[in-house]
Design a protein around this motif. Structure first.
Motif, PDB file in Angstrom:
ATOM      1  N   ALA A 152      -7.915 -21.237  52.335  1.00 46.04           N
ATOM      2  CA  ALA A 152      -7.750 -19.630  51.945  1.00 46.04           C
ATOM      3  C   ALA A 152      -6.429 -19.515  51.302  1.00 46.04           C
ATOM      4  O   ALA A 152      -6.459 -18.519  50.500  1.00 46.04           O
ATOM      5  CB  ALA A 152      -7.912 -19.010  53.331  1.00 46.04           C
ATOM      6  N   ALA A 153      -5.586 -20.413  51.446  1.00 45.91           N
ATOM      7  CA  ALA A 153      -4.232 -20.308  50.993  1.00 45.91           C
ATOM      8  C   ALA A 153      -4.482 -20.543  49.384  1.00 45.91           C
ATOM      9  O   ALA A 153      -5.328 -21.343  49.019  1.00 45.91           O
ATOM     10  CB  ALA A 153      -3.274 -21.031  51.413  1.00 45.91           C
ATOM     11  N   ARG A 154      -3.486 -19.823  48.336  1.00 41.10           N
ATOM     12  CA  ARG A 154      -3.672 -20.150  46.999  1.00 41.10           C
ATOM     13  C   ARG A 154      -3.246 -21.638  46.749  1.00 41.10           C
ATOM     14  O   ARG A 154      -2.096 -21.855  47.237  1.00 41.10           O
ATOM     15  CB  ARG A 154      -2.798 -19.052  46.490  1.00 41.10           C
ATOM     16  CG  ARG A 154      -3.510 -17.580  46.599  1.00 41.10           C
ATOM     17  CD  ARG A 154      -2.605 -16.675  45.749  1.00 41.10           C
ATOM     18  NE  ARG A 154      -1.402 -16.366  46.431  1.00 41.10           N
ATOM     19  CZ  ARG A 154      -0.373 -15.591  46.281  1.00 41.10           C
ATOM     20  NH1 ARG A 154      -0.501 -14.706  45.180  1.00 41.10           N
ATOM     21  NH2 ARG A 154       0.727 -15.694  47.002  1.00 41.10           N
ATOM     22  N   PRO A 155      -4.016 -22.275  45.996  1.00 40.67           N
ATOM     23  CA  PRO A 155      -3.390 -23.745  45.690  1.00 40.67           C
ATOM     24  C   PRO A 155      -2.174 -23.734  44.829  1.00 40.67           C
ATOM     25  O   PRO A 155      -1.594 -24.737  44.613  1.00 40.67           O
ATOM     26  CB  PRO A 155      -4.749 -24.058  44.954  1.00 40.67           C
ATOM     27  CG  PRO A 155      -5.526 -23.006  44.286  1.00 40.67           C
ATOM     28  CD  PRO A 155      -5.250 -21.965  45.495  1.00 40.67           C
ATOM     29  N   LEU A 156      -1.931 -22.713  44.177  1.00 41.22           N
ATOM     30  CA  LEU A 156      -0.852 -22.536  43.273  1.00 41.22           C
ATOM     31  C   LEU A 156       0.016 -21.373  43.869  1.00 41.22           C
ATOM     32  O   LEU A 156       0.877 -20.850  43.119  1.00 41.22           O
ATOM     33  CB  LEU A 156      -1.077 -21.945  41.876  1.00 41.22           C
ATOM     34  CG  LEU A 156      -2.127 -23.137  41.079  1.00 41.22           C
ATOM     35  CD1 LEU A 156      -2.325 -22.664  39.610  1.00 41.22           C
ATOM     36  CD2 LEU A 156      -1.426 -24.537  41.078  1.00 41.22           C
ATOM     37  N   ALA A 157       0.478 -21.367  45.230  1.00 34.95           N
ATOM     38  CA  ALA A 157       1.213 -20.631  45.737  1.00 34.95           C
ATOM     39  C   ALA A 157       2.732 -21.265  45.451  1.00 34.95           C
ATOM     40  O   ALA A 157       2.827 -22.495  45.151  1.00 34.95           O
ATOM     41  CB  ALA A 157       1.271 -20.629  47.332  1.00 34.95           C
ATOM     42  N   ASP A 158       3.623 -20.438  45.427  1.00 29.80           N
ATOM     43  CA  ASP A 158       5.076 -20.952  44.924  1.00 29.80           C
ATOM     44  C   ASP A 158       5.632 -21.983  45.484  1.00 29.80           C
ATOM     45  O   ASP A 158       6.020 -22.891  44.778  1.00 29.80           O
ATOM     46  CB  ASP A 158       6.077 -19.642  44.898  1.00 29.80           C
ATOM     47  CG  ASP A 158       5.806 -18.591  43.871  1.00 29.80           C
ATOM     48  OD1 ASP A 158       5.011 -18.596  42.971  1.00 29.80           O
ATOM     49  OD2 ASP A 158       6.317 -17.410  44.048  1.00 29.80           O
ATOM     50  N   GLN A 186       4.140 -24.674  46.406  1.00 29.61           N
ATOM     51  CA  GLN A 186       3.470 -25.823  46.086  1.00 29.61           C
ATOM     52  C   GLN A 186       3.956 -26.489  44.947  1.00 29.61           C
ATOM     53  O   GLN A 186       3.554 -27.668  44.566  1.00 29.61           O
ATOM     54  CB  GLN A 186       1.799 -25.711  46.395  1.00 29.61           C
ATOM     55  CG  GLN A 186       1.528 -25.523  47.837  1.00 29.61           C
ATOM     56  CD  GLN A 186      -0.102 -25.531  47.888  1.00 29.61           C
ATOM     57  OE1 GLN A 186      -0.600 -26.731  48.107  1.00 29.61           O
ATOM     58  NE2 GLN A 186      -0.906 -24.622  47.572  1.00 29.61           N
ATOM     59  N   GLN A 208      -2.907 -12.253  51.688  1.00 29.04           N
ATOM     60  CA  GLN A 208      -3.006 -13.338  51.091  1.00 29.04           C
ATOM     61  C   GLN A 208      -1.653 -13.988  51.095  1.00 29.04           C
ATOM     62  O   GLN A 208      -1.450 -15.316  51.291  1.00 29.04           O
ATOM     63  CB  GLN A 208      -3.211 -13.081  49.566  1.00 29.04           C
ATOM     64  CG  GLN A 208      -3.466 -14.393  48.830  1.00 29.04           C
ATOM     65  CD  GLN A 208      -4.562 -15.457  49.418  1.00 29.04           C
ATOM     66  OE1 GLN A 208      -5.733 -15.209  49.601  1.00 29.04           O
ATOM     67  NE2 GLN A 208      -4.210 -16.550  49.772  1.00 29.04           N
ATOM     68  N   GLU A 209      -0.609 -13.387  50.756  1.00 29.72           N
ATOM     69  CA  GLU A 209       0.727 -13.789  51.057  1.00 29.72           C
ATOM     70  C   GLU A 209       1.240 -14.442  52.087  1.00 29.72           C
ATOM     71  O   GLU A 209       1.997 -15.380  52.346  1.00 29.72           O
ATOM     72  CB  GLU A 209       1.816 -12.318  50.642  1.00 29.72           C
ATOM     73  CG  GLU A 209       3.130 -13.234  50.395  1.00 29.72           C
ATOM     74  CD  GLU A 209       4.202 -12.023  49.915  1.00 29.72           C
ATOM     75  OE1 GLU A 209       5.322 -12.352  49.878  1.00 29.72           O
ATOM     76  OE2 GLU A 209       3.902 -10.995  49.564  1.00 29.72           O
ATOM     77  N   ASP A 232      -0.620 -17.490  52.626  1.00 26.87           N
ATOM     78  CA  ASP A 232       0.177 -18.595  52.108  1.00 26.87           C
ATOM     79  C   ASP A 232       1.277 -19.152  52.856  1.00 26.87           C
ATOM     80  O   ASP A 232       1.707 -20.291  52.882  1.00 26.87           O
ATOM     81  CB  ASP A 232       0.751 -18.229  50.509  1.00 26.87           C
ATOM     82  CG  ASP A 232      -0.472 -17.719  49.570  1.00 26.87           C
ATOM     83  OD1 ASP A 232      -1.659 -18.059  49.713  1.00 26.87           O
ATOM     84  OD2 ASP A 232      -0.014 -17.056  48.567  1.00 26.87           O
TER      85      ASP A 232
END
Length: 202
Positions: free
Chosen positions: A102-108, A110, A48-49, A52
């Motif tokens: 698939a990337a987290r919408p709240l990844a750092d 963003q 996941q990282e 992102d």
């Protein structure tokens, strides 16, 4: 040669172009880099990282210095700029829209940008809820359009030629589908125009 994060990300993006999102795996990536899979975990905690960071990389590929000027009335230009940038970014790679989803919408990476554009909308008269909705509408439109564009070629005149006599309207659909940029821009303008109208009537 020692691995670094950028080398891994760029190799993962090349692999994405080769095999597609559903087949992309850390095992395949490690083989491409000629390392053991465990070597990747020195740089990324999990897949996941990595996703992102891949999403961040494709957005940075389209960042340029031609951003609209920030003024009290420029919220509409910024939303349209956001939509164009997202669509352009995810179209640069095979299954780019699927990667972005698939990337987290709240990844750092963003969070700062999200705060900035939501604050811009609120300062322009949107409520906090409306600002979030406006961002989501434009983002969903850009990514949804890109998914359709990558999954199909649209309606071509050759595909509907036999039905044109009985259904002449199909020709206009096929002609419009031949210019996906025009379709996207039209939809983007209509969405933003609807937001303007809604705000004016409040």
């Amino acid at each position: 040669m020692a691995l670094d994060r950028d080398q891994i990300v760029q190799t993962a993006l090349r692999l994405l172009d080769d095999v597609g999102f559903s087949t992309l795996s850390l095992r395949r990536l490690a083989k491409e880099l000629d390392v053991h899979a465990s070597a990747l975990y020195w740089h990324f905690e999990n897949k996941q990282e990595l996703l992102d960071e891949m999403a961040r990389a494709i957005m940075l590929e389209v960042v340029s210095g031609d951003d609209p000027q920030v003024t009290a009335d420029s919220w509409d230009e910024w939303l349209m700029h956001l939509g164009r940038a997202q669509r352009q970014a995810v179209r640069t790679h095979r299954d780019g829209p699927l990667l972005m989803l698939a990337a987290r919408p709240l990844a750092d990476y963003q969070l700062g940008y999200l705060d900035w554009i939501l604050n811009l909308l609120v300062s322009s008269g949107f409520s906090g809820q409306e600002a979030g909705q406006a961002f989501a509408v434009i983002s969903n439109y850009a990514l949804g359009t890109a998914i359709v564009e990558q999954q199909q070629d649209g309606v071509r005149l050759a595909d509907v030629d036999g039905a044109l006599d009985a259904h002449p309207g199909l020709a206009s659909i096929a002609q419009a589908a031949a210019d996906p940029d025009m379709i996207f821009e039209s939809g983007l303008r209509w969405l933003v125009a609807g937001m303007r109208s809604s705000r004016a009537s409040d």
